[in-house]
Scaffold this motif. Structure first.
Motif, mmCIF file in Angstrom:
data_model
loop_
_atom_site.group_PDB
_atom_site.id
_atom_site.type_symbol
_atom_site.label_atom_id
_atom_site.label_comp_id
_atom_site.label_asym_id
_atom_site.label_seq_id
_atom_site.Cartn_x
_atom_site.Cartn_y
_atom_site.Cartn_z
ATOM 1 N N HIS A 136 0.843 -1.196 0.000
ATOM 2 C CA HIS A 136 0.000 0.000 0.000
ATOM 3 C C HIS A 136 0.880 1.247 0.000
ATOM 4 N N LEU A 137 0.506 2.217 -0.827
ATOM 5 C CA LEU A 137 1.235 3.486 -0.882
ATOM 6 C C LEU A 137 0.554 4.512 0.014
ATOM 7 N N ARG A 138 1.366 5.250 0.764
ATOM 8 C CA ARG A 138 0.864 6.341 1.600
ATOM 9 C C ARG A 138 1.625 7.598 1.223
ATOM 10 N N SER A 139 0.907 8.686 1.052
ATOM 11 C CA SER A 139 1.521 9.964 0.701
ATOM 12 C C SER A 139 1.666 10.830 1.948
ATOM 13 N N HIS A 140 2.792 11.531 2.016
ATOM 14 C CA HIS A 140 3.047 12.465 3.107
ATOM 15 C C HIS A 140 3.525 13.770 2.489
ATOM 16 N N VAL A 141 2.937 14.871 2.896
ATOM 17 C CA VAL A 141 3.309 16.185 2.385
ATOM 18 C C VAL A 141 3.610 17.082 3.585
ATOM 19 N N PHE A 142 4.718 17.799 3.502
ATOM 20 C CA PHE A 142 5.055 18.741 4.560
ATOM 21 C C PHE A 142 5.884 19.864 3.980
ATOM 22 N N SER A 143 6.067 20.893 4.779
ATOM 23 C CA SER A 143 6.798 22.075 4.346
ATOM 24 C C SER A 143 7.814 22.435 5.424
ATOM 25 N N MET A 144 8.971 22.925 4.998
ATOM 26 C CA MET A 144 9.980 23.354 5.965
ATOM 27 C C MET A 144 10.640 24.627 5.474
ATOM 28 N N SER A 145 11.184 25.355 6.415
ATOM 29 C CA SER A 145 11.845 26.608 6.064
ATOM 30 C C SER A 145 13.128 26.315 5.302
ATOM 31 N N LEU A 146 13.580 27.290 4.566
ATOM 32 C CA LEU A 146 14.814 27.153 3.810
ATOM 33 C C LEU A 146 15.989 26.870 4.747
ATOM 34 N N GLU A 147 15.999 27.512 5.904
ATOM 35 C CA GLU A 147 17.084 27.309 6.870
ATOM 36 C C GLU A 147 17.135 25.859 7.348
ATOM 37 N N LYS A 148 15.964 25.294 7.657
ATOM 38 C CA LYS A 148 15.928 23.895 8.113
ATOM 39 C C LYS A 148 16.340 22.944 6.996
ATOM 40 N N MET A 149 15.975 23.260 5.763
ATOM 41 C CA MET A 149 16.371 22.421 4.636
ATOM 42 C C MET A 149 17.888 22.448 4.463
ATOM 43 N N LEU A 150 18.493 23.611 4.629
ATOM 44 C CA LEU A 150 19.947 23.714 4.513
ATOM 45 C C LEU A 150 20.650 22.940 5.636
ATOM 46 N N ILE A 151 20.093 22.979 6.838
ATOM 47 C CA ILE A 151 20.651 22.198 7.949
ATOM 48 C C ILE A 151 20.533 20.710 7.649
ATOM 49 N N LEU A 152 19.367 20.286 7.162
ATOM 50 C CA LEU A 152 19.166 18.878 6.811
ATOM 51 C C LEU A 152 20.153 18.444 5.731
ATOM 52 N N LYS A 153 20.337 19.270 4.717
ATOM 53 C CA LYS A 153 21.271 18.944 3.636
ATOM 54 C C LYS A 153 22.688 18.790 4.185
ATOM 55 N N HIS A 154 23.090 19.704 5.062
ATOM 56 C CA HIS A 154 24.422 19.646 5.652
ATOM 57 C C HIS A 154 24.592 18.364 6.485
ATOM 58 N N GLU A 155 23.594 18.039 7.291
ATOM 59 C CA GLU A 155 23.695 16.849 8.131
ATOM 60 C C GLU A 155 23.720 15.571 7.304
ATOM 61 N N ILE A 156 22.943 15.520 6.234
ATOM 62 C CA ILE A 156 22.963 14.345 5.364
ATOM 63 C C ILE A 156 24.323 14.207 4.694
ATOM 64 N N SER A 157 24.929 15.334 4.247
ATOM 65 C CA SER A 157 26.266 15.240 3.640
ATOM 66 C C SER A 157 27.292 14.739 4.640
ATOM 67 N N GLU A 158 27.177 15.172 5.911
ATOM 68 C CA GLU A 158 28.101 14.663 6.935
ATOM 69 C C GLU A 158 27.913 13.165 7.149
ATOM 70 N N ILE A 159 26.671 12.719 7.179
ATOM 71 C CA ILE A 159 26.396 11.294 7.352
ATOM 72 C C ILE A 159 26.964 10.497 6.183
ATOM 73 N N MET A 163 29.765 7.612 6.354
ATOM 74 C CA MET A 163 29.474 6.269 5.817
ATOM 75 C C MET A 163 30.510 5.864 4.768
ATOM 76 N N ASP A 164 30.924 6.810 3.930
ATOM 77 C CA ASP A 164 31.934 6.494 2.922
ATOM 78 C C ASP A 164 33.287 6.167 3.534
ATOM 79 N N SER A 165 33.562 6.736 4.707
ATOM 80 C CA SER A 165 34.850 6.490 5.338
ATOM 81 C C SER A 165 34.888 5.187 6.130
ATOM 82 N N LEU A 166 33.727 4.558 6.351
ATOM 83 C CA LEU A 166 33.679 3.300 7.089
ATOM 84 C C LEU A 166 34.208 2.158 6.219
ATOM 85 N N PRO A 167 34.822 1.144 6.848
ATOM 86 C CA PRO A 167 35.262 -0.005 6.043
ATOM 87 C C PRO A 167 34.071 -0.719 5.442
#
Length: 172
Positions: A136-159, A163-167
């Motif tokens: 079954h497919l479920r849709s989720h829609v939400f909105s976030m501020s540009l600042e929060k999106m930039l923080i999320l992008k930064h944190e994902i790049s760090e993750i 992960m790339d540095s792990l054996p």
């Protein structure tokens, strides 16, 4: 705690959402809805992490106590973990995935001060995602501020960098 852990273990093995029985156990313990969700998520995290890292029941119990769990709660979780050998098999077959992301879309949005002025007052990112669970497919829609999106992008790049540095571990 043991009854709750057994219910959470059951939902992990069946790859379903937390059952009504788990909610009833939390309600009987006079936990608020928010606290119930937190407790269920924590028990799920502890059990799935113990399986993921293949720890012994004794080490699992000791680690929980080091985190501040009362000895009897740690022992209850440990007994449930030890008495459920199917965990390893389910984890090796693809983990305890509850849902799968099938689609992700986003678009920028901006609010204008007035229709006559073309100056934006608020930038936001609208996100739409579809998750698949049990066919079954479920849709989720939400909105976030540009600042929060930039923080999320930064944190994902760090993750991703970590992960790339792990054996690399060979897949089973």
């Amino acid at each position: 705690m043991r009854q709750l852990a057994q219910e959470v273990a059951k939902t992990l093995l069946e790859m379903s959402e937390a059952s009504e029985a788990a909610g009833k156990i939390c309600q009987d313990a006079k936990l608020s809805l928010e606290d119930s969700k937190i407790v269920i998520a924590a028990v799920e995290f502890f059990l799935s992490s113990a399986v993921k890292y293949n720890v012994s029941a004794e080490v699992f119990s000791n680690e929980l106590q080091q985190l501040g769990f009362p000895k009897e709660h740690a022992a209850s979780l440990s007994k449930v973990y030890q008495s459920t050998p199917q965990f390893a098999q389910v984890f090796l077959q693809g983990g305890f995935r509850i849902s799968r992301l099938t689609e992700l879309k986003w678009r920028p949005e901006m609010n204008l001060r007035s229709p006559s002025e073309q100056e934006a007052t608020d930038f936001r990112i609208a996100v739409s995602m579809k998750l698949e669970k049990d066919g079954h497919l479920r849709s989720h829609v939400f909105s976030m501020s540009l600042e929060k999106m930039l923080i999320l992008k930064h944190e994902i790049s760090e993750i991703l960098h970590i992960m790339d540095s792990l054996p690399k571990v060979p897949s089973v």
